[in-house]
Enzyme design. Structure first.
Site, PDB file in Angstrom:
ATOM      1  N   ASP A  15      25.972   3.814  46.617  1.00 34.93           N
ATOM      2  CA  ASP A  15      26.054   4.294  47.986  1.00 34.93           C
ATOM      3  C   ASP A  15      25.169   5.538  48.058  1.00 34.93           C
ATOM      4  OD1 ASP A  15      26.858   4.734  50.571  1.00 34.93           O
ATOM      5  OD2 ASP A  15      28.761   5.687  50.006  1.00 34.93           O
ATOM      6  N   ASP A  17      25.014   8.379  51.010  1.00 36.09           N
ATOM      7  CA  ASP A  17      25.541   9.639  51.542  1.00 36.09           C
ATOM      8  C   ASP A  17      26.816  10.053  50.830  1.00 36.09           C
ATOM      9  OD1 ASP A  17      23.687  10.083  53.842  1.00 36.09           O
ATOM     10  OD2 ASP A  17      24.416   8.069  54.338  1.00 36.09           O
ATOM     11  N   GLY A 224      43.116  38.112  40.528  1.00 36.13           N
ATOM     12  CA  GLY A 224      43.436  36.706  40.795  1.00 36.13           C
ATOM     13  C   GLY A 224      44.897  36.605  41.186  1.00 36.13           C
ATOM     14  N   LYS A 230      49.759  36.072  32.128  1.00 33.58           N
ATOM     15  CA  LYS A 230      51.223  35.982  32.172  1.00 33.58           C
ATOM     16  C   LYS A 230      51.731  34.580  31.873  1.00 33.58           C
ATOM     17  CE  LYS A 230      52.389  39.847  35.153  1.00 33.58           C
ATOM     18  NZ  LYS A 230      51.335  39.908  36.201  1.00 33.58           N
ATOM     19  N   GLU A 288      36.855  31.330  37.330  1.00 36.52           N
ATOM     20  CA  GLU A 288      37.694  31.998  36.332  1.00 36.52           C
ATOM     21  C   GLU A 288      37.124  31.956  34.932  1.00 36.52           C
ATOM     22  OE1 GLU A 288      41.790  31.725  36.589  1.00 36.52           O
ATOM     23  OE2 GLU A 288      41.848  30.720  38.531  1.00 36.52           O
ATOM     24  N   HIS A 293      36.593  37.064  23.597  1.00 38.00           N
ATOM     25  CA  HIS A 293      36.589  38.326  22.877  1.00 38.00           C
ATOM     26  C   HIS A 293      37.910  39.020  23.169  1.00 38.00           C
ATOM     27  CE1 HIS A 293      34.780  42.038  21.262  1.00 38.00           C
ATOM     28  NE2 HIS A 293      35.409  42.672  22.231  1.00 38.00           N
ATOM     29  N   TYR A 300      39.056  45.280  35.493  1.00 36.99           N
ATOM     30  CA  TYR A 300      38.946  45.002  36.931  1.00 36.99           C
ATOM     31  C   TYR A 300      37.873  45.894  37.543  1.00 36.99           C
ATOM     32  CZ  TYR A 300      43.207  42.198  36.822  1.00 36.99           C
ATOM     33  OH  TYR A 300      44.138  41.232  36.559  1.00 36.99           O
ATOM     34  N   ARG A 313      33.837  19.451  31.193  1.00 35.85           N
ATOM     35  CA  ARG A 313      34.709  18.379  31.715  1.00 35.85           C
ATOM     36  C   ARG A 313      35.144  18.707  33.135  1.00 35.85           C
ATOM     37  NH1 ARG A 313      40.062  20.055  31.970  1.00 35.85           N
ATOM     38  NH2 ARG A 313      40.475  21.963  30.813  1.00 35.85           N
ATOM     39  N   PHE A 318      47.819  18.203  34.319  1.00 34.80           N
ATOM     40  CA  PHE A 318      48.420  17.979  33.012  1.00 34.80           C
ATOM     41  C   PHE A 318      49.919  17.799  33.170  1.00 34.80           C
ATOM     42  CE2 PHE A 318      44.379  19.875  32.195  1.00 34.80           C
ATOM     43  CZ  PHE A 318      43.941  19.263  31.029  1.00 34.80           C
TER      44      PHE A 318
HETATM   45  P1  ADP Z   1      44.127  37.762  37.418  1.00 39.38           P
HETATM   46  O1  ADP Z   1      44.976  36.709  37.974  1.00 39.38           O
HETATM   47  O2  ADP Z   1      44.164  39.044  38.186  1.00 39.38           O
HETATM   48  O3  ADP Z   1      42.722  37.281  37.178  1.00 39.38           O
HETATM   49  P2  ADP Z   1      44.609  37.418  34.597  1.00 39.38           P
HETATM   50  O4  ADP Z   1      45.960  37.285  34.010  1.00 39.38           O
HETATM   51  O5  ADP Z   1      43.756  36.194  34.680  1.00 39.38           O
HETATM   52  O6  ADP Z   1      44.756  38.119  35.993  1.00 39.38           O
HETATM   53  O7  ADP Z   1      43.888  38.507  33.745  1.00 39.38           O
HETATM   54  C1  ADP Z   1      42.558  38.785  33.982  1.00 39.38           C
HETATM   55  C2  ADP Z   1      42.163  40.216  33.664  1.00 39.38           C
HETATM   56  O8  ADP Z   1      42.407  40.496  32.300  1.00 39.38           O
HETATM   57  C3  ADP Z   1      40.678  40.360  33.852  1.00 39.38           C
HETATM   58  O9  ADP Z   1      40.364  40.713  35.180  1.00 39.38           O
HETATM   59  C4  ADP Z   1      40.316  41.431  32.873  1.00 39.38           C
HETATM   60  O10 ADP Z   1      40.407  42.703  33.483  1.00 39.38           O
HETATM   61  C5  ADP Z   1      41.385  41.328  31.787  1.00 39.38           C
HETATM   62  N1  ADP Z   1      40.930  40.691  30.530  1.00 39.38           N
HETATM   63  C6  ADP Z   1      41.254  41.135  29.312  1.00 39.38           C
HETATM   64  N2  ADP Z   1      40.724  40.369  28.346  1.00 39.38           N
HETATM   65  C7  ADP Z   1      40.035  39.388  28.971  1.00 39.38           C
HETATM   66  C8  ADP Z   1      39.255  38.285  28.496  1.00 39.38           C
HETATM   67  N3  ADP Z   1      39.097  38.044  27.191  1.00 39.38           N
HETATM   68  N4  ADP Z   1      38.698  37.474  29.418  1.00 39.38           N
HETATM   69  C9  ADP Z   1      38.866  37.698  30.739  1.00 39.38           C
HETATM   70  N5  ADP Z   1      39.579  38.708  31.228  1.00 39.38           N
HETATM   71  C10 ADP Z   1      40.176  39.578  30.370  1.00 39.38           C
HETATM   72  N1  RBF Z   2      43.548  24.586  35.465  1.00 42.81           N
HETATM   73  C1  RBF Z   2      43.881  23.330  35.789  1.00 42.81           C
HETATM   74  O1  RBF Z   2      44.737  23.124  36.622  1.00 42.81           O
HETATM   75  N2  RBF Z   2      43.259  22.264  35.212  1.00 42.81           N
HETATM   76  C2  RBF Z   2      42.302  22.425  34.263  1.00 42.81           C
HETATM   77  O2  RBF Z   2      41.758  21.441  33.776  1.00 42.81           O
HETATM   78  C3  RBF Z   2      41.945  23.752  33.884  1.00 42.81           C
HETATM   79  N3  RBF Z   2      40.994  23.985  32.946  1.00 42.81           N
HETATM   80  C4  RBF Z   2      40.666  25.257  32.612  1.00 42.81           C
HETATM   81  C5  RBF Z   2      39.708  25.502  31.639  1.00 42.81           C
HETATM   82  C6  RBF Z   2      39.352  26.788  31.272  1.00 42.81           C
HETATM   83  C7  RBF Z   2      38.317  27.008  30.233  1.00 42.81           C
HETATM   84  C8  RBF Z   2      40.001  27.901  31.884  1.00 42.81           C
HETATM   85  C9  RBF Z   2      39.650  29.294  31.502  1.00 42.81           C
HETATM   86  C10 RBF Z   2      40.965  27.659  32.848  1.00 42.81           C
HETATM   87  C11 RBF Z   2      41.310  26.360  33.215  1.00 42.81           C
HETATM   88  N4  RBF Z   2      42.302  26.103  34.169  1.00 42.81           N
HETATM   89  C12 RBF Z   2      42.607  24.824  34.528  1.00 42.81           C
HETATM   90  C13 RBF Z   2      42.647  27.190  35.074  1.00 42.81           C
HETATM   91  C14 RBF Z   2      43.903  27.800  34.845  1.00 42.81           C
HETATM   92  O3  RBF Z   2      44.837  27.032  35.551  1.00 42.81           O
HETATM   93  C15 RBF Z   2      43.735  29.186  35.476  1.00 42.81           C
HETATM   94  O4  RBF Z   2      42.866  29.946  34.718  1.00 42.81           O
HETATM   95  C16 RBF Z   2      45.065  29.820  35.595  1.00 42.81           C
HETATM   96  O5  RBF Z   2      45.758  29.151  36.605  1.00 42.81           O
HETATM   97  C17 RBF Z   2      44.951  31.283  35.931  1.00 42.81           C
HETATM   98  O6  RBF Z   2      44.612  31.492  37.261  1.00 42.81           O
HETATM   99 MG    MG Z   3      42.346  35.407  36.234  1.00 40.75          MG
END
Ligand code: ADP
Ligand code: RBF
Ligand code: MG
Length: 361
Positions: A15, A17, A224, A230, A288, A293, A300, A313, A318
């Site tokens: 297809d 479009d 986020g 968490k 995200e 590291h 932030y 992928r 899940f």
């Molecule tokens: P949010 O929902 O606010 O993104 P996360 O639980 O995803 O919170 O945490 C993300 C924050 O954690 C980032 O914004 C950054 O400040 C900090 N952080 C610490 N280590 C890492 C890492 N290895 N990769 C990404 N973010 C990291």
């Molecule tokens: N979330 C999904 O719901 N399905 C996924 O396949 C999925 N793959 C991810 C792969 C990577 C490498 C990362 C870093 C995150 C992925 N997540 C996925 C997102 C994850 O749900 C998200 O980071 C958390 O919800 C935090 O906002």
């Molecule tokens: Mg995040």
């Protein structure tokens, strides 16, 4: 367990479009320009309503919804002449060129069956290098007695009725449920596995990754939903999607990897998800990146620049949090290993990772 027997495919009908060409974007673009003339603003609201409609039906919806002071046929004529001016700007969808090249290199006959008129199809594909020569047959809706009726999913039903194996590639997100008649629903053509259908496999996957031309996004790290660390134990340094709608429309949602530069800290390996996190079913698309590291503190608001070099992928749902977490750790391993390959490691030195301005290239 024995796999069910699949018919082996010897040719492919595509297809146009929303499968090979990003004409959805064009439609919005044209309508936006058109509505401006009447002092109205196109907000994309009608997009869902007009999928698979005939031009006159589309016109009726738009003319009525926006209360336009013009007749339907005027609308159709004008919008369609604007369409033809826009065709040269229409982009191939991710994986379309790759698929066409692959099948034609392997001598797999391809046909193009589209709901547009033959002449429109020909002008649409005339701007795409090598496409016209690749199809042995092209059929438009004006060349058959009854064209594909709306809604658009009839394409899948028609394929099944013809005894074919059908792979659907929905062009709008979260639409998988509308394609249950298909043998497989994939997120983008990047996820097509020709070998599943008895066709020659793609040979460009390298250690679980699909290389791409590098692409660039950056900006300050934003808050986020507070779930990464968490709920999953996986922090992701979210970037705002604002200003990146073009880049994001050129790349399907999914799991990608590359290099991340933090202005004051350094350059790190990175694996990321872009999309709606199906497990959590987010309302908004998020970007995200997980920096591979250990940091002793949050960062932030710091300027984060990404060079994305390949695809891993599609995002998936899940059965449990544990299986999602395990999969993300597997992605991490794939990315860590791949980024040591010269093909990918050379981008570690990309100057974009070190500059501090807030926009991509
Ligand atoms: P949010 O929902 O606010 O993104 P996360 O639980 O995803 O919170 O945490 C993300 C924050 O954690 C980032 O914004 C950054 O400040 C900090 N952080 C610490 N280590 C890492 C890492 N290895 N990769 C990404 N973010 C990291
Ligand atoms: N979330 C999904 O719901 N399905 C996924 O396949 C999925 N793959 C991810 C792969 C990577 C490498 C990362 C870093 C995150 C992925 N997540 C996925 C997102 C994850 O749900 C998200 O980071 C958390 O919800 C935090 O906002
Ligand atoms: Mg995040």
């Amino acid at each position: 367990m024995a796999q069910p027997l699949k018919k082996l495919m010897s040719c492919v009908i595509l297809d146009l479009d929303g499968t090979l060409l990003n004409t959805d974007g064009m439609f919005s673009e044209v309508l936006k320009t058109f509505l401006v003339k009447y002092g109205k603003e196109w907000d994309g609201r009608e997009k869902h309503k007009i999928v698979g409609k005939t031009p006159l039906e589309e016109a009726a919806i738009i003319v009525e919804d926006y209360g336009l002071p013009c007749a339907k046929h005027e609308f159709v004529n004008e919008v369609y002449s604007m369409f033809s001016d826009h065709l040269c700007k229409v982009k191939a969808l991710p994986g379309a060129n790759r698929l066409i090249k692959h099948l034609s290199c392997h001598g797999v006959p391809m046909a193009l069956a589209s709901n547009s008129h033959r002449a429109t199809i020909e002008s649409k594909i005339s701007y795409q290098h090598g496409w016209n020569e690749s199809f042995s047959v092209i059929v438009g809706s004006d060349e058959v007695r009854t064209g594909k009726p709306s809604p658009d999913m009839i394409g899948v039903v028609a394929g099944k009725a013809a005894g074919m194996e059908v792979v659907a590639v929905p062009s709008l997100p979260k639409q998988t449920h509308r394609y249950t008649a298909a043998d497989e629903v994939i997120n983008s053509l990047l996820d097509l596995r020709p070998e599943k259908w008895g066709l020659p496999p793609f040979q460009d996957w390298i250690e679980g990754t699909l290389p791409s031309e590098p692409w660039y996004i950056g900006g300050p790290v934003v808050k986020g939903l507070g779930r990464g660390s968490k709920v999953l134990g996986i922090p992701t340094a979210n970037l705002s999607t604002e200003g990146y709608s073009d880049v994001l429309s050129e790349h399907p949602s999914g799991v990608y990897f590359g290099w991340a530069g933090l202005s004051t800290r350094g350059v790190y390996k990175m694996v990321m998800s872009i999309g709606w996190n199906p497990y959590f079913d987010n309302a908004e698309k998020t970007i995200e990146p997980w920096l591979l590291h250990e940091f002793d503190e949050d960062f932030y608001d710091e300027e984060l620049h990404l060079v994305i070099v390949g695809y891993i992928r599609p995002e998936a749902n899940f059965p449990s949090l544990e299986t999602l977490i395990a999969k993300i750790h597997e992605d991490r391993k794939v990315a860590e290993r791949a980024l040591d390959l010269p093909l990918y490691s050379k981008y570690r030195d990309d100057p974009y990772l070190k500059i501090t301005s807030s926009k991509g290239q």
